[in-house]
Motif scaffolding. Structure first.
Motif, PDB file in Angstrom:
ATOM      1  N   LEU A 125     -12.035 -11.970 -24.325  1.00  0.00           N
ATOM      2  CA  LEU A 125     -13.184 -12.078 -23.422  1.00  0.00           C
ATOM      3  C   LEU A 125     -13.603 -10.693 -22.944  1.00  0.00           C
ATOM      4  O   LEU A 125     -12.776  -9.794 -22.827  1.00  0.00           O
ATOM      5  CB  LEU A 125     -12.818 -12.941 -22.209  1.00  0.00           C
ATOM      6  N   GLU A 132     -16.582 -11.860 -18.289  1.00  0.00           N
ATOM      7  CA  GLU A 132     -16.009 -13.187 -18.514  1.00  0.00           C
ATOM      8  C   GLU A 132     -14.591 -13.266 -17.980  1.00  0.00           C
ATOM      9  O   GLU A 132     -14.189 -14.270 -17.388  1.00  0.00           O
ATOM     10  CB  GLU A 132     -16.007 -13.546 -20.013  1.00  0.00           C
ATOM     11  N   ASP A 152     -14.710 -13.564 -14.268  1.00  0.00           N
ATOM     12  CA  ASP A 152     -15.143 -14.917 -13.903  1.00  0.00           C
ATOM     13  C   ASP A 152     -14.003 -15.920 -14.036  1.00  0.00           C
ATOM     14  O   ASP A 152     -13.833 -16.797 -13.182  1.00  0.00           O
ATOM     15  CB  ASP A 152     -16.314 -15.370 -14.779  1.00  0.00           C
ATOM     16  N   VAL A 153     -13.228 -15.791 -15.097  1.00  0.00           N
ATOM     17  CA  VAL A 153     -12.099 -16.705 -15.308  1.00  0.00           C
ATOM     18  C   VAL A 153     -11.113 -16.579 -14.151  1.00  0.00           C
ATOM     19  O   VAL A 153     -10.685 -17.585 -13.578  1.00  0.00           O
ATOM     20  CB  VAL A 153     -11.402 -16.429 -16.664  1.00  0.00           C
ATOM     21  N   ASP A 201     -12.428 -18.122 -11.044  1.00  0.00           N
ATOM     22  CA  ASP A 201     -12.328 -19.584 -11.146  1.00  0.00           C
ATOM     23  C   ASP A 201     -10.893 -20.068 -10.956  1.00  0.00           C
ATOM     24  O   ASP A 201     -10.657 -21.134 -10.392  1.00  0.00           O
ATOM     25  CB  ASP A 201     -12.866 -20.070 -12.493  1.00  0.00           C
ATOM     26  N   ARG A 230     -13.560 -20.788 -21.900  1.00  0.00           N
ATOM     27  CA  ARG A 230     -14.614 -19.769 -21.845  1.00  0.00           C
ATOM     28  C   ARG A 230     -14.857 -19.191 -23.227  1.00  0.00           C
ATOM     29  O   ARG A 230     -15.989 -19.030 -23.649  1.00  0.00           O
ATOM     30  CB  ARG A 230     -14.218 -18.673 -20.843  1.00  0.00           C
ATOM     31  N   ARG A 231     -13.777 -18.884 -23.931  1.00  0.00           N
ATOM     32  CA  ARG A 231     -13.903 -18.315 -25.270  1.00  0.00           C
ATOM     33  C   ARG A 231     -14.601 -19.302 -26.209  1.00  0.00           C
ATOM     34  O   ARG A 231     -15.467 -18.918 -26.986  1.00  0.00           O
ATOM     35  CB  ARG A 231     -12.531 -17.943 -25.825  1.00  0.00           C
ATOM     36  N   ARG A 290     -16.626 -21.692 -25.322  1.00  0.00           N
ATOM     37  CA  ARG A 290     -18.002 -21.899 -24.864  1.00  0.00           C
ATOM     38  C   ARG A 290     -18.915 -20.772 -25.341  1.00  0.00           C
ATOM     39  O   ARG A 290     -20.040 -21.006 -25.723  1.00  0.00           O
ATOM     40  CB  ARG A 290     -18.039 -22.013 -23.336  1.00  0.00           C
TER      41      ARG A 290
END
Length: 161
Positions: free
Chosen positions: A21, A25, A28-29, A32, A65-66, A68
């Motif tokens: 990522l 990203e 963000d992870v 979250d 995430r990856r 997505r």
């Protein structure tokens, strides 16, 4: 919870980055993850092994995430660019060449490791126990042990050769 963030955030960032990522990203992870932790604790859920829990949630969210964003996993270790104390700032050119070659060789071997072995190595480097790694990756304790042993053997062989 702030102390847990201070202790864990950098390791979680490195682990999320190991999924290939980008910086945004990855951040963000981890954000979250801590929102999920806040919800987890607010609901009065289990507080044992929160470090392992954080890495498990990071693992799941980074994978999502990856997937997505459709990126291929890039297994790259995130190493600190800092130079340790006592290191000569102007090393011998031969030493530099040998060091670069060794890093290249070990990096290539590390990148060629199967995904589970790389993940186990990342988590172990972050200080997780074998049991915490097993819970995080949802594999058996024996699988963690074997994965780490195989990875270390491959890296040792590459370092000696």
């Amino acid at each position: 919870m702030l102390a847990l963030f201070d202790r864990s955030a950098l390791g979680l960032l490195r682990y999320a980055a190991s999924f290939g990522l980008g910086v945004e990203e990855t951040e963000d992870v981890v954000q979250d993850v801590f929102l999920a932790l806040f919800r987890h604790l607010s609901l009065g859920r289990d507080r044992t092994n929160l470090t392992g829990w954080l890495f498990r949630v990071t693992h799941n969210l980074a994978l999502k995430r990856r997937q997505r964003i459709g990126r291929r996993a890039v297994a790259a270790g995130v190493l600190s660019p800092e130079i340790g104390p006592g290191v000569d700032p102007s090393p011998d050119p031969e030493v530099l060449l040998l060091t670069r070659e060794r890093r290249r060789r070990l990096g290539a071997v590390f990148n060629a490791l199967p995904d589970r072995e790389r993940r186990c190595m990342f988590l172990r480097a972050e200080g997780l126990t074998y049991r915490e790694i097993a819970r995080t990756l949802r594999v058996s304790l024996g699988a963690v042990s074997k994965s780490l042993a195989r990875a270390l053997t491959r890296l040792t062989n590459a370092d000696e050769g």
